[in-house]
Design a protein around this motif. Sequence first.
Motif, PDB file in Angstrom:
ATOM      1  N   LEU A 149      75.634  29.768 -92.393  1.00 35.04           N
ATOM      2  CA  LEU A 149      75.478  28.954 -93.585  1.00 35.04           C
ATOM      3  C   LEU A 149      76.692  29.183 -94.479  1.00 35.04           C
ATOM      4  CD1 LEU A 149      73.793  27.111 -95.411  1.00 35.04           C
ATOM      5  CD2 LEU A 149      72.618  29.152 -96.261  1.00 35.04           C
ATOM      6  N   THR A 150      77.444  28.103 -94.743  1.00 27.36           N
ATOM      7  CA  THR A 150      78.631  28.190 -95.591  1.00 27.36           C
ATOM      8  C   THR A 150      78.422  27.286 -96.795  1.00 27.36           C
ATOM      9  OG1 THR A 150      80.003  28.545 -93.639  1.00 27.36           O
ATOM     10  CG2 THR A 150      81.138  27.931 -95.678  1.00 27.36           C
ATOM     11  N   GLY A 166      77.424  21.922-101.621  1.00 22.99           N
ATOM     12  CA  GLY A 166      77.120  21.685-100.227  1.00 22.99           C
ATOM     13  C   GLY A 166      76.683  22.963 -99.537  1.00 22.99           C
ATOM     14  N   LEU A 167      75.804  22.803 -98.558  1.00 24.85           N
ATOM     15  CA  LEU A 167      75.389  23.902 -97.690  1.00 24.85           C
ATOM     16  C   LEU A 167      75.638  23.436 -96.261  1.00 24.85           C
ATOM     17  CD1 LEU A 167      71.979  24.891 -99.354  1.00 24.85           C
ATOM     18  CD2 LEU A 167      74.144  26.143 -99.495  1.00 24.85           C
ATOM     19  N   ASP A 168      76.617  24.038 -95.606  1.00 24.73           N
ATOM     20  CA  ASP A 168      76.995  23.644 -94.256  1.00 24.73           C
ATOM     21  C   ASP A 168      76.349  24.583 -93.254  1.00 24.73           C
ATOM     22  OD1 ASP A 168      78.725  22.072 -92.369  1.00 24.73           O
ATOM     23  OD2 ASP A 168      79.465  24.099 -91.964  1.00 24.73           O
ATOM     24  N   LEU A 169      75.611  24.020 -92.306  1.00 22.47           N
ATOM     25  CA  LEU A 169      74.953  24.781 -91.242  1.00 22.47           C
ATOM     26  C   LEU A 169      75.752  24.598 -89.957  1.00 22.47           C
ATOM     27  CD1 LEU A 169      72.612  26.320 -89.896  1.00 22.47           C
ATOM     28  CD2 LEU A 169      71.345  24.156 -89.842  1.00 22.47           C
ATOM     29  N   ALA A 170      76.266  25.703 -89.399  1.00 23.96           N
ATOM     30  CA  ALA A 170      77.042  25.652 -88.154  1.00 23.96           C
ATOM     31  C   ALA A 170      76.353  26.501 -87.089  1.00 23.96           C
ATOM     32  CB  ALA A 170      78.461  26.166 -88.395  1.00 23.96           C
ATOM     33  N   SER A 171      76.457  26.048 -85.846  1.00 21.97           N
ATOM     34  CA  SER A 171      75.953  26.745 -84.646  1.00 21.97           C
ATOM     35  C   SER A 171      74.439  26.880 -84.520  1.00 21.97           C
ATOM     36  CB  SER A 171      76.587  28.143 -84.522  1.00 21.97           C
ATOM     37  OG  SER A 171      77.979  28.032 -84.451  1.00 21.97           O
ATOM     38  N   PRO A 172      73.655  25.929 -85.086  1.00 20.73           N
ATOM     39  CA  PRO A 172      72.221  25.991 -84.791  1.00 20.73           C
ATOM     40  C   PRO A 172      71.938  25.303 -83.462  1.00 20.73           C
ATOM     41  CG  PRO A 172      72.597  24.106 -86.162  1.00 20.73           C
ATOM     42  CD  PRO A 172      73.952  24.787 -85.955  1.00 20.73           C
ATOM     43  N   LEU A 173      70.747  25.450 -82.963  1.00 18.78           N
ATOM     44  CA  LEU A 173      70.300  24.692 -81.799  1.00 18.78           C
ATOM     45  C   LEU A 173      70.280  23.215 -82.185  1.00 18.78           C
ATOM     46  CD1 LEU A 173      69.106  24.701 -78.920  1.00 18.78           C
ATOM     47  CD2 LEU A 173      66.858  24.936 -79.972  1.00 18.78           C
ATOM     48  N   GLY A 174      70.872  22.356 -81.332  1.00 16.09           N
ATOM     49  CA  GLY A 174      70.880  20.925 -81.598  1.00 16.09           C
ATOM     50  C   GLY A 174      69.522  20.304 -81.351  1.00 16.09           C
ATOM     51  N   ASP A 175      69.302  19.120 -81.920  1.00 17.07           N
ATOM     52  CA  ASP A 175      68.047  18.379 -81.788  1.00 17.07           C
ATOM     53  C   ASP A 175      66.835  19.250 -82.096  1.00 17.07           C
ATOM     54  OD1 ASP A 175      69.038  15.801 -81.161  1.00 17.07           O
ATOM     55  OD2 ASP A 175      69.485  16.472 -79.130  1.00 17.07           O
ATOM     56  N   SER A 176      66.948  20.017 -83.143  1.00 15.71           N
ATOM     57  CA  SER A 176      65.853  20.871 -83.582  1.00 15.71           C
ATOM     58  C   SER A 176      65.587  20.576 -85.055  1.00 15.71           C
ATOM     59  CB  SER A 176      66.232  22.343 -83.364  1.00 15.71           C
ATOM     60  OG  SER A 176      65.116  23.181 -83.625  1.00 15.71           O
ATOM     61  N   LEU A 218      74.156  19.753 -95.991  1.00 13.73           N
ATOM     62  CA  LEU A 218      73.326  19.220 -97.067  1.00 13.73           C
ATOM     63  C   LEU A 218      74.175  19.199 -98.330  1.00 13.73           C
ATOM     64  CD1 LEU A 218      70.100  21.357 -96.480  1.00 13.73           C
ATOM     65  CD2 LEU A 218      70.562  19.041 -95.646  1.00 13.73           C
ATOM     66  N   THR A 219      74.168  18.085 -99.056  1.00 19.13           N
ATOM     67  CA  THR A 219      74.929  18.013-100.302  1.00 19.13           C
ATOM     68  C   THR A 219      74.026  17.519-101.421  1.00 19.13           C
ATOM     69  OG1 THR A 219      75.702  15.777 -99.811  1.00 19.13           O
ATOM     70  CG2 THR A 219      77.164  17.589 -99.195  1.00 19.13           C
ATOM     71  N   GLY A 220      74.379  17.894-102.625  1.00 20.19           N
ATOM     72  CA  GLY A 220      73.619  17.461-103.781  1.00 20.19           C
ATOM     73  C   GLY A 220      74.414  17.719-105.041  1.00 20.19           C
ATOM     74  N   THR A 221      73.797  17.410-106.167  1.00 20.32           N
ATOM     75  CA  THR A 221      74.424  17.615-107.465  1.00 20.32           C
ATOM     76  C   THR A 221      73.779  18.822-108.132  1.00 20.32           C
ATOM     77  OG1 THR A 221      74.833  15.252-107.668  1.00 20.32           O
ATOM     78  CG2 THR A 221      74.942  16.546-109.693  1.00 20.32           C
ATOM     79  N   GLN A 254      68.794  30.433 -97.655  1.00 19.03           N
ATOM     80  CA  GLN A 254      68.836  30.806 -96.242  1.00 19.03           C
ATOM     81  C   GLN A 254      68.149  29.688 -95.474  1.00 19.03           C
ATOM     82  OE1 GLN A 254      66.673  34.414 -95.121  1.00 19.03           O
ATOM     83  NE2 GLN A 254      68.270  34.961 -93.647  1.00 19.03           N
ATOM     84  N   GLU A 255      68.593  29.468 -94.231  1.00 18.83           N
ATOM     85  CA  GLU A 255      67.985  28.438 -93.397  1.00 18.83           C
ATOM     86  C   GLU A 255      67.429  29.075 -92.127  1.00 18.83           C
ATOM     87  OE1 GLU A 255      70.831  24.838 -95.051  1.00 18.83           O
ATOM     88  OE2 GLU A 255      71.272  25.661 -93.077  1.00 18.83           O
TER      89      GLU A 255
END
Length: 126
Positions: free
Chosen positions: A22-23, A35-45, A86-89, A103-104
């Motif tokens: 999580l970056t 923004g919260l960038d999620l890298a390297s999770p299981l795809g299609d989950s 995920l992005t938001g204001t 945390q995700e």
Amino acid sequence: TMHAAWFDLGAALAGTHRAPVLTPDGSLEPGSTVGLDLASPLGDSSFTLIVGISAINAPFKGGTLVPFPSLLIFGLPTGPGGGITLTGTWPGSLPSNVAFYFQEWIVDPAGPAGLAATNAVKAVTP
């Protein structure tokens, strides 16, 4: 590179690929984009975003749940390639020096209890 308002707290739990990452991004200035960038999770989950105003650092499903869960957003999709941002204001009415923890947790059969988790991050309002 993380902005000075963010801190990486570790505590990731590996799944299918490796420990998901999580970056965060954003200055946390009122009305700014975060923004919260999620890298390297299981795809299609799917995953749950856990947000807290304090840390609990509790044993959970073979890993460590860092935020004390104040807000849970369930069923967010990881998409075919896995990663998602995920992005938001950021709200404009928060006082200075308030902490938020993120945390995700991702549905992943390779995780110890069917879940993988990102590192936790802490945001401190300027």
